[in-house]
Design a protein around this motif. Structure first.
Motif: not given
Length: 535
Positions: A298-324
């Motif tokens: 679905m996504g190929g090799n891991a790249r930094f920008l992938d965290m801000f695309k599609g459904t991974d963006l939602r996951r990134t926001i949750i992780i950042c808010l949890m830590y913050a």
């Protein structure tokens, strides 16, 4: 979207249709799919006690990796106690009351000491993701432990606040590696039933660091020479070398090994982690490989920008808010406990005693969090823990607003301890569990690093704010800071209510499907996912 294919162990359909994301010779054999189904079903059926008995080595290695956090905790609490040490204040502080011979560290230097390590850790967490993705969890952690041993020298031999600040900044870089890798590694090597308890040990490591610091500074706070702070600094050397030996002996995460095509090593790692039975080991291997292959296609090799695309963006926001949110719910009172107690009107020696009690109670709360994570959902624990602290913080503010006497001073101190206890038993440990479960397997090393970077982005100004609120040369609010932290905690609660999904009892494959379907956070728990679904 779902592929719409119902895969069964003896089905040939997994080979046929082009729109099936498992259209790969690597994972589409019926034997492998059957093993993957069996492995995932076994994970769901396994209870906490059964998982602990069958995977004792996985628990041990998860604890070893999480224990690296004790070094960041040690320094965070140490800096908080330094500013309350009489010898340190007289050496580096300014005279604020000649009649009582009272000194204080200027607010700007307090902030610098507290923030330096976090600035270094910010660099570390951003570097940790790419390095871990290339070297693996073990070798990245070993590299950080070597760096930690070296940078302690700068702090130990520092003869000015400027040099000590630089030393703390350099020590922060390996902290970033530890905190980025520990939750990811722990969540990947233990069975599903143990993910909550094992990732919660990260908070316990914080408490252990606080206990050692509180005990050391309590023992040396009566000294009037430089050893009052140099001995506690030297105690940092007791951690890296033993941990280097243990981490070297630990197995690499099978998830990381399979992502890098090292399947034979992954199977050996699975067996070392506790799945000694060849058949069960093969089932676990197949389950891991199935999930890794789905994400890879679905996504190929891991790249930094992938965290801000599609459904991974939602996951990134949750992780950042949890830590913050760890910096916004009153936890900074615990990090500066001794200084907080002094500003609340408690004597210096009694403040160090209370700080030690506070750290020990935090450890007890962490242990209590293990069964709590087994009984209740992540979302439930976080929401109720946050609302409890909001109420306690408001009461703290009220207590500090009325005419002050000895009783109100001790009331503020007790409330500070209770707030820290609640955090250590609910918000603190469950945040690490949520963080480790939310990211996709493919982006985990990058996501945990970025999330921790968000933690430092919030923590650095919050540390300055906390110092400014407590310091006599600042706003001198003492317990009235409870009003401020109650307000920020309310923001965290609202964000979690609408955005925090329930991932308890969910495998990584199921989590991927729930996020891909864009299910509402409040409906994650009730949504049914079949073991045969691939998307």
């Amino acid at each position: 979207m779902s592929s719409g294919i119902q895969n069964t162990p003896d089905s040939e359909s997994v080979r046929g249709e082009k729109n099936d994301v498992l259209h790969s010779e690597k994972v589409t054999t019926s034997d492998l799919m059957g093993d993957a189904f069996d492995g995932e079903n076994r994970e769901h059926e396994m209870g906490v006690w059964e998982a602990a008995k069958s995977h004792p080595w996985a628990c041990l290695w998860a604890f070893v990796m999480c224990f690296t956090i004790v070094m960041e905790s040690f320094d965070m609490f140490l800096n908080g106690n330094f500013v309350a040490l009489g010898a340190f204040q007289r050496k580096y502080g300014v005279l604020i009351d000649a009649a009582t011979d009272t000194y204080a560290i200027p607010t700007r230097w307090q902030s610098a000491l507290f923030q330096a390590g976090q600035c270094g850790a910010f660099v570390g967490v951003l570097a940790a993701g790419p390095i871990t993705d290339r070297l693996g969890y073990r070798w990245t952690t070993l590299l950080a432990l070597v760096l930690m041993n070296a940078t302690i020298f700068i702090s130990f031999f520092a003869d000015s606040l400027a040099v000590l600040t630089v030393g703390q900044a350099l020590e922060g870089v390996p902290w970033g590696f530890f905190i980025a890798n520990s939750p990811a590694y722990a969540s990947e090597i233990v069975p599903l039933a143990l993910r909550g308890a094992c990732t919660a040990t990260l908070q316990m490591s914080w408490s252990i660091g606080g206990i050692i610091v509180a005990a050391a500074t309590y023992g040396y706070n009566q000294r009037n020479d430089e050893w009052a702070w140099r001995v506690p600094l030297a105690l940092q050397w007791i951690f890296p070398t033993p941990l280097m030996i243990l981490v070297f002996l630990a197995p690499e995460s099978p998830w990381w090994l399979i992502r890098h095509g090292r399947k034979d090593e992954a199977l050996r790692s699975i067996k070392r982690l506790g799945t000694g039975d060849p058949e069960k080991a093969q089932q676990t291997f197949a389950m891991v490989q199935r999930t890794v292959e789905i994400e890879a296609q679905m996504g190929g090799n891991a790249r930094f920008l992938d965290m801000f695309k599609g459904t991974d963006l939602r996951r990134t926001i949750i992780i950042c808010l949890m830590y913050a949110s760890q910096n916004l719910a009153g936890n900074l009172i615990a990090n500066q406990a001794t200084f907080f107690f002094e500003q609340a009107g408690i004597s210096s020696n009694r403040s160090f005693e209370l700080s030690l009690i506070n750290s020990c109670l935090g450890f007890v709360a962490n242990v209590c969090s293990w069964p709590i994570t087994a009984w209740f959902g992540r979302r439930t624990i976080y929401l109720w823990g946050t609302v409890t602290n909001i109420l306690l913080l408001i009461i703290l503010g009220i207590c500090a607003s009325i005419p002050q006497n000895s009783s109100t001073n001790y009331a503020q101190a007790c409330l500070g301890i209770i707030i820290s206890f609640v955090f250590a038993g609910t918000l603190g440990p469950i945040s690490y569990t949520v963080i480790s479960e939310t990211s996709s397997v493919r982006l985990r090393a990058l996501s945990t690093g970025l999330g921790r970077a968000a933690y430092y982005v919030v923590e650095i100004p919050m540390i300055y704010l906390a110092s400014q609120m407590l310091n006599t040369t600042g706003w001198d609010l003492a317990g009235k800071c409870g009003y401020v932290w109650a307000g920020t905690a309310c923001v965290c609660w609202v964000g979690a209510y609408f955005g925090l999904p329930e991932l308890k009892h969910r495998t990584y494959r199921e989590s991927d499907i729930l996020f891909n379907r864009k299910i509402s956070a409040r409906k994650f728990k009730s949504t049914v996912i079949s073991v045969t679904e691939n998307e």
